[in-house]
Design an enzyme around this catalytic site. Structure first.
Site, short mmCIF file in Angstrom:
data_model
loop_
_atom_site.label_atom_id
_atom_site.label_comp_id
_atom_site.label_asym_id
_atom_site.label_seq_id
_atom_site.Cartn_x
_atom_site.Cartn_y
_atom_site.Cartn_z
N ASP A 227 8.98 -4.70 -13.24
CA ASP A 227 8.20 -4.03 -12.20
C ASP A 227 8.12 -2.54 -12.54
OD1 ASP A 227 7.20 -2.84 -9.85
OD2 ASP A 227 8.18 -4.32 -8.57
N SER B 217 6.66 -4.63 -1.65
CA SER B 217 6.40 -3.23 -1.97
C SER B 217 6.46 -2.40 -0.69
CB SER B 217 5.06 -3.12 -2.69
OG SER B 217 4.87 -1.85 -3.25
N TRP B 218 5.36 -1.71 -0.31
CA TRP B 218 5.36 -0.97 0.96
C TRP B 218 5.61 -1.91 2.14
CZ3 TRP B 218 5.81 3.52 3.28
CH2 TRP B 218 5.38 3.64 4.61
N HIS C 204 5.17 -6.33 -10.92
CA HIS C 204 5.14 -5.93 -9.52
C HIS C 204 4.29 -6.83 -8.64
CE1 HIS C 204 5.39 -3.21 -6.10
NE2 HIS C 204 4.07 -3.28 -5.98
N GLY D 245 0.83 -1.21 0.00
CA GLY D 245 0.00 0.00 0.00
C GLY D 245 0.87 1.26 0.00
#
Length: 326
Positions: A271, A115-116, A299, A48
């Site tokens: 990505d 990711s986050w 991604h 996120g």
């Protein structure tokens, strides 16, 4: 000739425990555990910020070997209240992880995220390196200004997806398009519910379209969970428009605090949200990290090559950690 079979996710499993943990006067975190209660503790951190957990994150890990811990970060998913920006920043999220660890009586854990989620895993590791056994990280994002510019300004990913970027800008005035990130934050904090809904869908759609090279022709009809889109957009815009600590290259500057720990880093070559060169930079500073470039992946954590790599990484790490116990 040896043929290596591609891995799929482990079979679906249900949590053996679900609860809400109060972490301050306002926020309660949704936490679930599955797998082997006596297994190696592994915590998976969702992306996120604001995306919330997927039940499929449980399925990266062998449920006979791992005690699998998922939670929805404060202000999103099933955590209460949701969406919420109050007292919601990186130090608070790091503190939440530490409170969960203490609450569950865990000494050290394998920390995973994409990711986050990888960003947050690194931030926690830097703050509490003695509580981490190792890392499995996917789609490295360090939150620097260059990475944010790549994602939200016209000279980055927009050059590969000009028609999608135009859709992303379409809710903004010509003046607002000069600073899309700040303008989206303003729209998403508006008292106009229709404007907030339109902004959250446009924000979420931009990221969905960039996330996968296996799934094309994504449109607004793919946004079936408006609550998830709202959490993702509001919390991401809030974090990224106010990311002064991260944009100053904090994580890379402090990475020496965790470089003694083993890490497997997975990154799709294509990505378009998190650029491969960032993972490459990180690995060059981390002597105990192994970077695996996925040649046909983007991604998303649920593309076939990424699933294969993550499940194999989790199995490899389980065997390594078992050896360390002996």
């Amino acid at each position: 000739m040896t043929v290596t079979m591609s891995r799929s996710l482990y079979p679906k499993i249900l949590p053996y425990q679900q609860e809400w943990l109060s972490v301050d006067d306002e926020h309660q975190l949704y936490i679930e555990q599955s797998g082997n209660v006596n297994g190696t503790p592994v915590m998976y951190l969702h992306g996120g910020p604001g995306a919330g957990c997927s039940e499929n994150y449980r399925r990266y890990f062998d449920p006979e070997k791992y005690r699998i811990i998922l939670f929805d970060q404060r202000g999103c998913g099933r955590s209460i209240p949701s969406p919420s920006l109050n007292n919601n920043d990186l130090p608070a999220l790091v503190q939440d992880i530490e409170r969960i660890r203490q609450h569950l009586g865990i000494d050290k854990m394998l920390l995973c995220g994409g990711s986050w989620g990888a960003t947050l895993a690194l931030a926690y590791g830097i703050a509490h390196p003695s509580k981490v056994l190792a890392f499995i990280l996917r789609g490295i994002f360090l939150g620097t200004q260059a990475e944010l510019d790549w994602l939200y300004r016209p000279d980055g990913a927009a050059k590969f997806f000009p028609e999608y970027y135009q859709d992303f800008l379409s809710i903004l005035s010509e003046q607002e398009q000069l600073d899309p990130l700040r303008s989206y934050q303003n729209h998403l904090s508006s008292a106009n519910e229709l404007a907030v809904t339109a902004a959250s869908k446009a924000w979420y759609l931009w990221e969905l379209r960039l996330s996968s090279i296996e799934h094309q022709h994504i449109d607004k009809n793919h946004i079936t969970d408006q609550h998830q889109a709202l959490c993702m957009a509001k919390i991401s815009a809030h974090f990224f428009a106010n990311a002064s600590e991260l944009t100053a290259n904090y994580l890379l500057d402090q990475i020496s605090r965790v470089t003694h720990l083993p890490a497997i880093i997975l990154h799709g070559r294509y990505d378009m949200i998190c650029q491969l060169y960032v993972a490459y930079q990180l690995t060059k500073r981390w002597q105990n990290a192994r970077l695996q470039i996925l040649p046909c992946a983007g991604h998303s954590g649920f593309e076939s090559q990424t699933i294969d790599a993550f499940c194999k990484a989790a199995d490899t790490m389980a065997a390594f950690l078992d050896e360390q116990k002996q």
